[in-house]
Design a protein around this motif. Sequence first.
Motif, PDB file in Angstrom:
ATOM      1  N   LEU A  10      41.017  56.179  15.001  1.00  8.27           N
ATOM      2  CA  LEU A  10      41.145  57.636  14.947  1.00  8.27           C
ATOM      3  C   LEU A  10      41.133  58.268  16.335  1.00  8.27           C
ATOM      4  N   CYS A  11      40.372  57.701  17.240  1.00  7.91           N
ATOM      5  CA  CYS A  11      40.160  58.332  18.550  1.00  7.91           C
ATOM      6  C   CYS A  11      40.888  57.636  19.697  1.00  7.91           C
ATOM      7  N   ARG A  12      41.717  56.669  19.404  1.00 10.63           N
ATOM      8  CA  ARG A  12      42.392  55.918  20.480  1.00 10.63           C
ATOM      9  C   ARG A  12      43.224  56.801  21.389  1.00 10.63           C
ATOM     10  N   SER A  13      43.841  57.824  20.859  1.00  5.54           N
ATOM     11  CA  SER A  13      44.682  58.686  21.692  1.00  5.54           C
ATOM     12  C   SER A  13      43.972  60.000  22.062  1.00  5.54           C
ATOM     13  N   LEU A  14      42.684  60.078  21.779  1.00  8.78           N
ATOM     14  CA  LEU A  14      41.929  61.293  22.113  1.00  8.78           C
ATOM     15  C   LEU A  14      41.180  61.130  23.425  1.00  8.78           C
ATOM     16  N   LYS A  15      41.085  62.218  24.162  1.00  6.80           N
ATOM     17  CA  LYS A  15      40.260  62.242  25.373  1.00  6.80           C
ATOM     18  C   LYS A  15      38.797  62.377  24.944  1.00  6.80           C
ATOM     19  N   THR A  70      22.249  53.489   5.395  1.00  8.38           N
ATOM     20  CA  THR A  70      23.700  53.647   5.535  1.00  8.38           C
ATOM     21  C   THR A  70      23.953  55.041   6.090  1.00  8.38           C
ATOM     22  N   GLN A  71      24.787  55.103   7.127  1.00  6.41           N
ATOM     23  CA  GLN A  71      25.096  56.384   7.751  1.00  6.41           C
ATOM     24  C   GLN A  71      26.599  56.618   7.740  1.00  6.41           C
ATOM     25  N   VAL A  72      26.973  57.849   7.438  1.00  7.48           N
ATOM     26  CA  VAL A  72      28.378  58.239   7.436  1.00  7.48           C
ATOM     27  C   VAL A  72      28.542  59.546   8.188  1.00  7.48           C
ATOM     28  N   LEU A  73      29.723  59.726   8.734  1.00  2.34           N
ATOM     29  CA  LEU A  73      30.109  61.030   9.260  1.00  2.34           C
ATOM     30  C   LEU A  73      30.923  61.693   8.165  1.00  2.34           C
ATOM     31  N   ARG A  74      30.539  62.898   7.798  1.00  7.20           N
ATOM     32  CA  ARG A  74      31.161  63.627   6.689  1.00  7.20           C
ATOM     33  C   ARG A  74      31.985  64.783   7.240  1.00  7.20           C
ATOM     34  N   LEU A  75      33.230  64.870   6.766  1.00 10.85           N
ATOM     35  CA  LEU A  75      34.093  65.990   7.111  1.00 10.85           C
ATOM     36  C   LEU A  75      34.366  66.766   5.833  1.00 10.85           C
ATOM     37  N   SER A  76      33.842  67.967   5.758  1.00 11.62           N
ATOM     38  CA  SER A  76      34.058  68.801   4.570  1.00 11.62           C
ATOM     39  C   SER A  76      35.470  69.372   4.598  1.00 11.62           C
ATOM     40  N   ARG A  77      35.938  69.787   3.444  1.00 17.49           N
ATOM     41  CA  ARG A  77      37.268  70.394   3.338  1.00 17.49           C
ATOM     42  C   ARG A  77      37.356  71.652   4.202  1.00 17.49           C
ATOM     43  N   ALA A  78      36.316  72.458   4.187  1.00 17.55           N
ATOM     44  CA  ALA A  78      36.325  73.693   4.982  1.00 17.55           C
ATOM     45  C   ALA A  78      36.464  73.387   6.476  1.00 17.55           C
ATOM     46  N   MET A  79      35.748  72.377   6.949  1.00 23.38           N
ATOM     47  CA  MET A  79      35.835  72.021   8.368  1.00 23.38           C
ATOM     48  C   MET A  79      37.197  71.406   8.693  1.00 23.38           C
ATOM     49  N   TYR A  80      37.749  70.649   7.754  1.00 25.94           N
ATOM     50  CA  TYR A  80      39.093  70.079   7.963  1.00 25.94           C
ATOM     51  C   TYR A  80      40.129  71.205   8.084  1.00 25.94           C
ATOM     52  N   LYS A  81      40.020  72.214   7.224  1.00 20.18           N
ATOM     53  CA  LYS A  81      40.952  73.342   7.288  1.00 20.18           C
ATOM     54  C   LYS A  81      40.861  74.044   8.642  1.00 20.18           C
ATOM     55  N   ARG A  82      39.639  74.231   9.126  1.00 21.05           N
ATOM     56  CA  ARG A  82      39.452  74.842  10.458  1.00 21.05           C
ATOM     57  C   ARG A  82      40.060  73.969  11.543  1.00 21.05           C
ATOM     58  N   MET A  83      39.811  72.662  11.450  1.00 22.95           N
ATOM     59  CA  MET A  83      40.309  71.740  12.459  1.00 22.95           C
ATOM     60  C   MET A  83      41.839  71.760  12.515  1.00 22.95           C
ATOM     61  N   LYS A  84      42.496  71.828  11.355  1.00 20.63           N
ATOM     62  CA  LYS A  84      43.961  71.855  11.327  1.00 20.63           C
ATOM     63  C   LYS A  84      44.511  73.022  12.131  1.00 20.63           C
ATOM     64  N   VAL A  85      43.830  74.152  12.073  1.00 20.21           N
ATOM     65  CA  VAL A  85      44.284  75.348  12.782  1.00 20.21           C
ATOM     66  C   VAL A  85      43.848  75.317  14.250  1.00 20.21           C
ATOM     67  N   GLU A  86      42.598  74.969  14.487  1.00 17.53           N
ATOM     68  CA  GLU A  86      42.037  75.031  15.840  1.00 17.53           C
ATOM     69  C   GLU A  86      42.411  73.833  16.716  1.00 17.53           C
ATOM     70  N   HIS A  87      42.563  72.658  16.109  1.00 18.88           N
ATOM     71  CA  HIS A  87      42.846  71.434  16.874  1.00 18.88           C
ATOM     72  C   HIS A  87      43.812  70.542  16.088  1.00 18.88           C
ATOM     73  N   PRO A  88      45.080  70.962  15.966  1.00 17.51           N
ATOM     74  CA  PRO A  88      46.028  70.209  15.141  1.00 17.51           C
ATOM     75  C   PRO A  88      46.242  68.759  15.600  1.00 17.51           C
ATOM     76  N   PHE A  89      46.166  68.489  16.901  1.00 17.23           N
ATOM     77  CA  PHE A  89      46.354  67.119  17.384  1.00 17.23           C
ATOM     78  C   PHE A  89      45.257  66.200  16.849  1.00 17.23           C
ATOM     79  N   ILE A  90      44.036  66.688  16.819  1.00 18.40           N
ATOM     80  CA  ILE A  90      42.917  65.901  16.289  1.00 18.40           C
ATOM     81  C   ILE A  90      43.111  65.716  14.779  1.00 18.40           C
ATOM     82  N   ALA A  91      43.529  66.767  14.084  1.00 18.47           N
ATOM     83  CA  ALA A  91      43.746  66.678  12.636  1.00 18.47           C
ATOM     84  C   ALA A  91      44.841  65.665  12.301  1.00 18.47           C
TER      85      ALA A  91
END
Length: 181
Positions: free
Chosen positions: A36-41, A125-146
Amino acid sequence: MSAAKKKPKTIKQVKSGTKGKKQGLDLAQFMGHQYLCRSLKVSEINTLLKYLTLRQFNEGDILADIGEVGDALYLVVQGEIALVVDDQKKQCEIVRERSGEMLGIMSFFDRKPRSVRLVAKAPDTQVLRLSRAMYKRMKVEHPFIAINLVEHALINLDCLFRKVSKDFAQFAHHLYGGNGT
């Protein structure tokens, strides 16, 4: 029959103090090794982490249940999570996913009820959780990451399909013999 759903412990990422800095650094290092993060700074990885919540589960805790519509994606940080179905009043494990695997993809994106239960199979067991609301924000604010997240989800879904297909083929070979009849 569905097992009782246990409430997970939410681990808050504290920005001040030694423990909070160490935890944030550990998560950033973990994420830096994910496809997921290979092309991210590094700054983009830290931005991504702001959209995620670290959650902790005990062995046997249910992250998501059959019939629910997925409101979050999960990235396994530590431990194991099994995809389980109910088969004639007993649970059958389809596959186990470990660190680096993403879960909850299909129901999250197609918004249809889950066909499997996600169950923690290891203590702590530990997970990182991405809620739908945060995903929607990410799509608008940081489309490359999304976009990177969606690509990672597709690759994880493909890997899961291949694992299950391979297991099914081996089972069929064992059940029906080498000639497939």
